[in-house]
Write a protein that holds these residues in place. Structure first.
Motif, PDB file in Angstrom:
ATOM      1  N   ASP A  77     -15.037   5.174   3.019  1.00 47.69           N
ATOM      2  CA  ASP A  77     -14.402   4.783   4.284  1.00 47.69           C
ATOM      3  C   ASP A  77     -14.965   5.581   5.462  1.00 47.69           C
ATOM      4  OD1 ASP A  77     -11.998   3.882   6.041  1.00 47.69           O
ATOM      5  OD2 ASP A  77     -11.820   6.058   6.025  1.00 47.69           O
ATOM      6  N   LEU A  78     -15.191   6.881   5.247  1.00 51.80           N
ATOM      7  CA  LEU A  78     -15.739   7.721   6.331  1.00 51.80           C
ATOM      8  C   LEU A  78     -17.172   7.304   6.644  1.00 51.80           C
ATOM      9  CD1 LEU A  78     -15.455  10.167   8.239  1.00 51.80           C
ATOM     10  CD2 LEU A  78     -16.373  11.585   6.387  1.00 51.80           C
ATOM     11  N   LEU A  79     -17.962   7.069   5.602  1.00 55.18           N
ATOM     12  CA  LEU A  79     -19.347   6.655   5.810  1.00 55.18           C
ATOM     13  C   LEU A  79     -19.399   5.361   6.638  1.00 55.18           C
ATOM     14  CD1 LEU A  79     -22.385   6.757   5.343  1.00 55.18           C
ATOM     15  CD2 LEU A  79     -22.021   5.693   3.105  1.00 55.18           C
ATOM     16  N   PHE A  80     -18.551   4.410   6.293  1.00 52.55           N
ATOM     17  CA  PHE A  80     -18.528   3.135   7.028  1.00 52.55           C
ATOM     18  C   PHE A  80     -18.156   3.376   8.492  1.00 52.55           C
ATOM     19  CE2 PHE A  80     -17.118  -0.877   8.624  1.00 52.55           C
ATOM     20  CZ  PHE A  80     -17.768  -1.857   7.888  1.00 52.55           C
ATOM     21  N   ARG A  81     -17.115   4.160   8.731  1.00 47.56           N
ATOM     22  CA  ARG A  81     -16.662   4.403  10.109  1.00 47.56           C
ATOM     23  C   ARG A  81     -17.752   5.086  10.932  1.00 47.56           C
ATOM     24  NH1 ARG A  81     -12.175   7.993  10.551  1.00 47.56           N
ATOM     25  NH2 ARG A  81     -12.301   8.658   8.391  1.00 47.56           N
ATOM     26  N   VAL A  82     -18.420   6.086  10.337  1.00 45.80           N
ATOM     27  CA  VAL A  82     -19.434   6.838  11.089  1.00 45.80           C
ATOM     28  C   VAL A  82     -20.653   5.948  11.363  1.00 45.80           C
ATOM     29  CG1 VAL A  82     -21.016   8.812  10.993  1.00 45.80           C
ATOM     30  CG2 VAL A  82     -18.627   9.079  10.279  1.00 45.80           C
ATOM     31  N   GLN A  83     -21.053   5.145  10.377  1.00 43.46           N
ATOM     32  CA  GLN A  83     -22.180   4.228  10.607  1.00 43.46           C
ATOM     33  C   GLN A  83     -21.861   3.278  11.760  1.00 43.46           C
ATOM     34  OE1 GLN A  83     -25.040   4.573   9.324  1.00 43.46           O
ATOM     35  NE2 GLN A  83     -25.080   4.864   7.105  1.00 43.46           N
ATOM     36  N   LEU A  84     -20.643   2.751  11.753  1.00 42.14           N
ATOM     37  CA  LEU A  84     -20.265   1.761  12.776  1.00 42.14           C
ATOM     38  C   LEU A  84     -20.234   2.401  14.170  1.00 42.14           C
ATOM     39  CD1 LEU A  84     -19.337  -1.074  13.524  1.00 42.14           C
ATOM     40  CD2 LEU A  84     -17.010  -0.431  12.916  1.00 42.14           C
ATOM     41  N   VAL A  85     -19.570   3.542  14.274  1.00 42.57           N
ATOM     42  CA  VAL A  85     -19.435   4.215  15.570  1.00 42.57           C
ATOM     43  C   VAL A  85     -20.813   4.605  16.120  1.00 42.57           C
ATOM     44  CG1 VAL A  85     -18.639   6.403  16.564  1.00 42.57           C
ATOM     45  CG2 VAL A  85     -17.067   4.990  15.212  1.00 42.57           C
ATOM     46  N   LEU A  86     -21.669   5.148  15.239  1.00 41.63           N
ATOM     47  CA  LEU A  86     -22.995   5.577  15.710  1.00 41.63           C
ATOM     48  C   LEU A  86     -23.869   4.382  16.088  1.00 41.63           C
ATOM     49  CD1 LEU A  86     -24.256   8.375  16.103  1.00 41.63           C
ATOM     50  CD2 LEU A  86     -22.116   8.392  14.892  1.00 41.63           C
ATOM     51  N   GLU A  87     -23.790   3.301  15.338  1.00 39.19           N
ATOM     52  CA  GLU A  87     -24.589   2.115  15.722  1.00 39.19           C
ATOM     53  C   GLU A  87     -24.172   1.625  17.105  1.00 39.19           C
ATOM     54  OE1 GLU A  87     -24.752  -1.391  13.148  1.00 39.19           O
ATOM     55  OE2 GLU A  87     -25.308  -2.621  14.877  1.00 39.19           O
ATOM     56  N   GLU A  88     -22.862   1.493  17.316  1.00 41.45           N
ATOM     57  CA  GLU A  88     -22.390   0.944  18.587  1.00 41.45           C
ATOM     58  C   GLU A  88     -22.806   1.848  19.754  1.00 41.45           C
ATOM     59  OE1 GLU A  88     -21.238  -1.977  18.626  1.00 41.45           O
ATOM     60  OE2 GLU A  88     -20.442  -2.361  16.619  1.00 41.45           O
TER      61      GLU A  88
END
Lengths: 139, 112
Positions: free
Chosen positions: A35-46
């Motif tokens: 869950d953390l990996l997904f959130r960090v990937q999403l936030v950093l991409e945006e």
């Protein structure tokens, strides 16, 4: 667990793959939940694509991304010398309610950042945008 | 970006694989456009093999839903992982695109 990582990234769209791979490596080293990996990937991409698309007119400038993991807390800082942009105040309001025909996607990226990080602070100093985000590793 | 597409009457069932992000959203859009004919009435997007989506991927889904609706068609999603389901909830996309647990439920809902 504790770990840290600093990345210098060009203001080019194809840097996204390098950012994604670097976060994958850090997640493995620091034993992040999925869950953390997904959130960090999403936030950093945006945030990174915002900087690349709107902050700069060239694709050869640099910006910095730093991750500091300590105990249950992860801190992420992005420092960028592009156009002044405070995501907390300057991003368009997200459209979360219109129907298919009228719905707009602008502002969703920053909405994800606000929703998925526990604390977000922006400062413009010495000609740079400085965005600091903190999240608990386990929600 | 790999997409498996099959047709069941006037319903297209498309199953993309991997990540839907800013680096491949354009490819995803082209692949969906290629899979859908003007005479198609419905699209079921099976997300079983999708591990990640960002606003770039959501944008393609919105444009596809809009185009289908403009032709009198409809769209449904199925088999979303929990984090992807959360992205749809936070963005409010779950209020404009019906989300189903399984492909069969999605097919039944669009009348396929």
């Amino acid at each position: 667990m504790s770990a840290s990582l600093s990345l210098t990234v060009k203001t080019a769209r194809d840097e996204l793959e390098r950012i994604t791979a670097a976060i994958d490596n850090l997640a493995e080293e620091d034993d992040w939940p999925a869950d953390l990996l997904f959130r960090v990937q999403l936030v950093l991409e945006e945030l990174a694509l915002n900087i690349v698309d709107y902050g700069h007119d060239d694709d050869t400038s640099d910006f910095e991304i730093a991750f500091m993991s300590e105990g249950d807390s992860l801190t992420i800082e992005i420092v960028d010398g592009g156009r002044a942009f405070d995501p907390l105040n300057d991003a368009p309001e997200p459209d979360l309610t219109s129907g298919v025909a009228e719905r707009r996607v602008g502002g969703l990226g920053v909405h994800f950042v606000r929703t998925l990080m526990d604390d977000v602070q922006y400062e413009r100093s010495a000609g740079k945008n400085r965005l600091k985000m903190v999240t608990r590793k386990v929600r | 970006m790999e997409i498996n597409a099959e047709r069941d009457g006037a319903t297209v069932i498309a199953r993309p694989t991997g990540r839907l992000d800013g680096s491949n959203a354009g490819e995803f859009q082209e692949a969906l456009e290629a899979a859908i004919d003007e005479s198609d009435r419905a699209l079921v997007l099976d997300f079983e093999q999708i591990s990640y989506i960002s606003s770039a991927g959501l944008r393609v889904i919105l444009l596809t839903a809009r185009s289908l609706q403009g032709n009198g068609g409809q769209m449904a999603l199925c088999a979303l992982d929990a984090p992807i389901r959360e992205v749809f909830a936070i963005s409010g996309f779950d209020t404009i695109i019906p989300i189903h647990g399984t492909r069969d439920e999605a097919l039944a809902a669009v009348g396929g």
